[in-house]
Design a protein around this motif. Structure first.
Motif: not given
Length: 390
Positions: A94-98, A231-236
């Motif tokens: 959704e809009e602005n969801e992470e 660890v590396d984490v990808v934030i979308v």
């Protein structure tokens, strides 16, 4: 598991299941000769029905193959894809969801592999009586079933949740209850936990490991966690209809200062490893020492490991050694839960420090978890200070 069955390949020209090779083509004369009455049907009629039958068989074979493939996928594939298997561009936000997922390359981190291995071995050791063996952190814990059993074993309390839930809604409801209990045990308030129903159920390994590390630390698991696992984490994030991503470093474990987690060795480690006969002498001396004072209350100890784990005797002993009686309302006289036992041992430690003893190197959870080394260390400190007391 395979659903395939052996099949005999169809042969061109075979009829009614016979595998004989096709007959040679008839001569021109034979083709022009009229067929006798009651003989074979015209060739064109046979060819048409044969073709229809062949098409029908081919269609059934194709349908069988499709069912086989579908069945194999249903058996071999997980109930839900792992978060790391879903590329960011396929996230439905959704809009602005992470949303976050572990960077796939982080799975090659040796420290992460070691952490996962140690955590899994610890869980399997804890749940051996339930005949539960986990082989994959993400696949085996996302639905809440194993988490429920683990928390029940660690806390000693039965959770009021359905034993088995198949539907996604049922799994989420179960997770909500189990994680609520875990957060309460860990003393976390709303928004403080680094995991959620959504992240655990979508197999976010970072969230799952945060939870398991917290439980191992709280219940003083007899394991050594690798320190400084990052660890590396990808934030979308979805903003203005577009997906944007960034990578952050997530710390799963840090540097631990408490004795047990760092596994610093002392004289008792040496006794356990190299001089078991001397260890028995030490235990006998400590039993004699504690009974000398507990006998004043008509109490007696035979097993150091189990009879001090609830903290009751420790509280009474701490008072007796200082010449006073600890009021029964100050502690749980018949503790039932893990937290009540920890509260008792914590009070005993406070009484010891009030008497001038140094802070015990062990944690209260060590004593409650029947860690014999920790119990011996605490009692030996008392023995050293009060051994000449009549």
């Amino acid at each position: 598991m395979s659903l395939s069955r052996s099949r005999t390949p169809l042969r061109s020209g075979s009829i009614s299941g016979h595998g004989a090779p096709p007959s040679p083509a008839p001569s021109r004369k034979a083709r022009e000769s009229p067929a006798p009455e009651g003989g074979a049907k015209p060739e064109s009629s046979e060819s048409f029905w044969e073709k229809v039958g062949t098409l029908g068989r081919k269609k059934k074979i194709q349908e069988a193959k499709e069912v086989e493939i579908e069945g194999k996928y249903a058996i071999d594939s997980p109930g839900m894809p792992k978060s790391s298997e879903v590329p960011p561009e396929e996230y439905h936000l959704e809009e602005n969801e992470e949303r976050s997922m572990i960077e796939p390359k982080s799975y090659d981190n040796p420290k992460l592999k070691e952490l996962i291995k140690i955590i899994m071995e610890w869980i399997n050791d804890e749940l051996v009586d339930d005949r539960i063996i986990i082989q994959d952190i993400e696949e085996d814990l996302y639905d809440g079933q194993v988490l429920q059993k683990l928390i029940e074993k660690l806390s000693g309390d039965k959770l009021s949740v359905p034993e088995v839930t198949q539907s996604e809604e049922g799994q989420r409801n179960k997770l909500r209850i189990v994680l609520g209990v875990a957060n309460r045990i860990l003393g976390l308030h709303r928004g403080q936990a680094r995991w959620s129903v959504e992240s655990v159920h979508t197999k976010n390994i970072v969230s799952i490991l945060h939870l398991l590390v917290a439980l191992a630390r709280h219940y003083r698991a007899p394991i050594r966690l690798p320190e400084n696992v990052v660890v590396d984490v990808v934030i979308v994030t979805k903003k203005d209809g577009l997906l944007t991503s960034r990578v952050i470093a997530e710390e799963l474990t840090s540097t631990y200062k408490d004795i047990g987690m760092r596994c610093e060795r002392d004289a008792f480690d040496t006794l356990f490893d190299h001089a078991p006969e001397k260890l028995q002498v030490v235990k006998k001396s400590l039993i004699t020492f504690v009974n000398k004072h507990l006998n004043k209350l008509n109490l007696e100890v035979n097993d150091l490991e189990s009879q001090f784990c609830d903290g009751v005797y420790l509280c009474l002993l701490a008072g007796l050694l200082e010449g006073y009686f600890v009021p029964l309302y100050d502690f749980h006289l018949t503790p039932q839960s893990f937290d009540e036992k920890v509260a008792n041992v914590t009070l005993a430690f406070e009484l010891m420090m009030d008497a001038g003893l140094p802070q015990p190197k062990a944690r209260p959870e060590d004593i409650v978890n029947l860690d014999l080394k920790s119990t011996l260390r605490v009692l030996y400190n008392l023995f050293t200070k009060y051994k000449h007391l009549s």
